[in-house]
Structure formats: C-alpha cells, structure tokens
Design an enzyme around this catalytic site. Structure first.
Site, short mmCIF file in Angstrom:
data_model
loop_
_atom_site.label_atom_id
_atom_site.label_comp_id
_atom_site.label_asym_id
_atom_site.label_seq_id
_atom_site.Cartn_x
_atom_site.Cartn_y
_atom_site.Cartn_z
N ARG A 1 -3.10 -10.09 5.06
CA ARG A 1 -3.59 -10.25 3.64
C ARG A 1 -2.39 -9.84 3.06
O ARG A 1 -2.23 -8.50 3.03
CB ARG A 1 -4.79 -9.75 3.50
CG ARG A 1 -5.44 -9.57 2.19
CD ARG A 1 -6.56 -8.87 1.97
NE ARG A 1 -7.29 -8.77 0.74
CZ ARG A 1 -6.69 -8.12 -0.31
NH1 ARG A 1 -5.69 -7.15 0.02
NH2 ARG A 1 -7.28 -7.99 -1.58
N LYS B 1 0.82 -1.03 -0.02
CA LYS B 1 -0.04 -0.04 0.18
C LYS B 1 0.79 1.29 -0.07
O LYS B 1 2.08 1.27 0.22
CB LYS B 1 -1.08 -0.18 1.16
CG LYS B 1 -2.20 -0.94 0.75
CD LYS B 1 -3.29 -1.06 1.79
CE LYS B 1 -4.44 -1.98 0.95
NZ LYS B 1 -5.64 -2.16 1.93
N1 PMM Z 1 -7.53 -4.02 0.66
C1 PMM Z 1 -7.72 -4.21 -0.74
C2 PMM Z 1 -8.63 -5.15 -1.20
N2 PMM Z 1 -9.42 -5.75 -0.22
N3 PMM Z 1 -9.72 -6.38 1.92
C3 PMM Z 1 -9.54 -6.16 3.30
N4 PMM Z 1 -10.08 -6.85 4.25
N5 PMM Z 1 -8.75 -5.30 3.73
C4 PMM Z 1 -8.08 -4.64 2.99
O1 PMM Z 1 -7.27 -3.49 3.49
C5 PMM Z 1 -8.00 -4.44 1.66
C6 PMM Z 1 -9.04 -5.66 1.20
C7 PMM Z 1 -6.65 -3.36 -1.78
O2 PMM Z 1 -5.63 -3.99 -2.43
P1 PMM Z 1 -5.65 -5.08 -3.31
O3 PMM Z 1 -6.86 -4.75 -4.35
O4 PMM Z 1 -4.36 -4.49 -4.14
O5 PMM Z 1 -5.55 -6.33 -2.95
#
Ligand code: PMM
Length: 299
Positions: A264, A224
């Site tokens: 994650r 991030k």
């Molecule tokens: N961030 C993204 C997508 N899904 N889910 C949860 N629970 N927490 C997060 O911070 C989160 C998420 C955005 O990141 P990505 O699309 O690059 O995976």
C-alpha cells in the site's frame, strides 16, 4: 523467500505482488494531508494512480497518524462516499479505509470491493457482522488502540511473535463473526503502536510472518516514520514524508520478494516498477544458466 502470495476470493488475481495506491481524503494525514481533500481532485488522483500502475485504490477519510483525533461519522461519509462512487464507476478496484461499519456498508453499496480496517474489526463491534453480511474481502491490521494514544502501547518483548499472535486473534474473531477465511488479508500495521525499531523488526521478518499466518499479506510502509529514521542525516533529522518514496519502493521490493500479496503506497510508479522487477527475477529462477561453452554466452 516465497512466490506463493495467496489469493483473495472476490478480488482479481495478479501474477505478482499487487500495488494499492492511497487516496487520503483528509486535511491532516501525515503523508499527504490536505492535497486530495476535494472530491474532484481525489477522484482524479485515484485515476492517476491507476495510470501509474496501481491495481487497487484505497480511499480513506480519517487520518490515523499518531495523536490524531477521530472525525465524526457524517464527516467521514461526506469525504469518502463520492470518491468511492466516482472511482468505482470508472472500473477501479476500490478499497475503503475505515474503522466504521456504517462507512464500510455505504462504501460497499457505492461500489467498493473491499474493506481495509486498521483496527481489524476491533474499533466498531458492528464492523465484522457488516462485512460478513456483505460477503466482502477484509483487511485485518495489527492494532492495539486508537491513534490518539497508540504510541503508549508500543511495548514488545518479542515484536514479531506478539504481532503474529495478536493478528491471528483478530482474524479468528473475524472468522467467528462470519467473514470467510478466504476473504481475509492480514497486515502487520507498520507504525501503529510501534516505534521504528519494531517496524524494522517486522520488515526484517516478513517471510516469517507470511509463513506463520496463512492469509495473504499486505505491507503498508509508505512514507512512514521508520523510513525517516533509516534515512536521517548526520544531525539525526529525518527527511519529510514526501521525500521517502524511493525508500518506500525499496520496502515494496523486499515485500514482494518475501511473498507479500500487496503493498500500500502513496506514490505508485516506483513501487509498481519494483514489484514488476521482482516478478521478472522470480521468473528467471529455475531457468538453467547454460554457462560458457554450452551456447549460453551472451554479451
Ligand atoms: N496505514 C495508514 C492508513 N491505513 N491501512 C493499512 N491496511 N495498513 C496501514 O499500515 C495503514 C492503513 C496510515 O498512513 P496514511 O494515512 O498516510 O495513508
């Protein structure tokens, strides 16, 4: 510091912080957009993440990067369902990353074990009843509005207190809507309606967040923006998202040490090692150091 990570009814228990690997079946995610936008490639990638040490795999079909427009429901279903089905058929614990009840329902029917809703049930009024009816575990993330204008909502007088209070409110709505309290996971939502300083404030207080919210904690720092800021060179330019994996693993270690239930991440190997090292360190705590002269010397 706490080693009490809590557990989630309906999911396996791990003796350490769990690692959730990410498969974005999208053409435009900020971190890996386009790479896994093909069903076969996405399934193969999910299986590779498990080989690298992922305990769960999170499958998403809608980018939530700042400014992203929504995809329509049929397209989201088309992207996500075959991947969820394919991974679940291989015995993978699959989480579906969606804000839509219809996608959550179809994914659970296709074998997903939990629902990860970045809106914490706020984007779709049918989400909480759908998850409650299915009896599925539910990730409630801190969220202030859709990605298209979420950066305008990044205003806090006291970031940690406000995030904790707003998150508790979302959990209460979910529980009032019928989702069992022991199936809820909370997530501070790093990067969602937050600037780098807000994300850092939250990461610096994970122990407090874990202590104040009684539900298992998921931390999703992977690649991030705030990591880009922390790693920026002398000219202020951040490294690209895919060069932030070592920094991500550093946050995984911090999170595990502060009692996170799971992290994650996009690149699993380094974080899987990080959480295992933290478990080993925790295992050594309380083991008496016999010290020199008491048979405790070692090379
Ligand atoms: N961030 C993204 C997508 N899904 N889910 C949860 N629970 N927490 C997060 O911070 C989160 C998420 C955005 O990141 P990505 O699309 O690059 O995976």
């Amino acid at each position: 510091m706490t080693t009490d990570r809590g557990s989630v009814a309906g999911l396996p228990e791990w003796d350490r912080c769990a690692v959730m690997g990410v498969v974005n079946v999208t053409p435009d995610s900020f971190s890996d957009g386009g790479r896994w936008f093909d069903t076969e490639k996405a399934i193969k990638h999910g299986l590779d993440l498990v080989t690298h040490g992922a305990d769960l795999v999170d499958v998403g079909g809608e980018s939530t990067r700042p400014g992203a427009p929504r995809v329509d429901e049929d397209e989201e279903l088309r992207r996500v369902l075959p991947v969820v089905r394919g991974l679940a058929a291989e015995g993978v614990v699959v989480s579906v990353d969606t804000m839509r009840a219809a996608v959550a329902e179809a994914s659970l029917a296709a074998g997903a074990a939990l629902v990860n809703d970045v809106s914490g049930g706020r984007a779709d009024p049918r989400m909480v009843p759908a998850v409650a009816a299915a009896g599925a575990p539910f990730v409630v993330m801190h969220w202030r509005g859709q990605s298209v204008d979420m950066n305008d909502r990044a205003e806090y007088a006291d970031t940690v207190t406000e995030v904790v209070d707003e998150l508790r409110e979302s959990v209460e709505r979910a529980v009032e809507g019928g989702i069992a309290g022991d199936r809820i996971i909370v997530d501070p939502g790093l990067g969602f309606a937050k600037q780098a300083e807000h994300d850092l404030a939250l990461v610096s207080r994970l122990g407090r967040i874990r202590a104040e919210l009684e539900w298992p904690l998921l931390v999703a720092a992977s690649r991030k923006r705030f990591l880009g800021h922390a790693l920026a060179g002398p000219d202020g330019s951040p490294p690209p998202a895919r060069e932030r994996d070592a920094a991500t693993a550093a946050v995984s270690a911090l999170s595990a040490r502060e009692g996170a239930w799971a992290v994650r991440v996009h690149e699993v190997r380094a974080s899987a090692d990080a959480v295992r090292v933290v478990r080993a360190v925790e295992g050594a705590e309380g083991v008496e150091d016999a010290g020199p002269g008491q048979g405790g010397r070692s090379a």
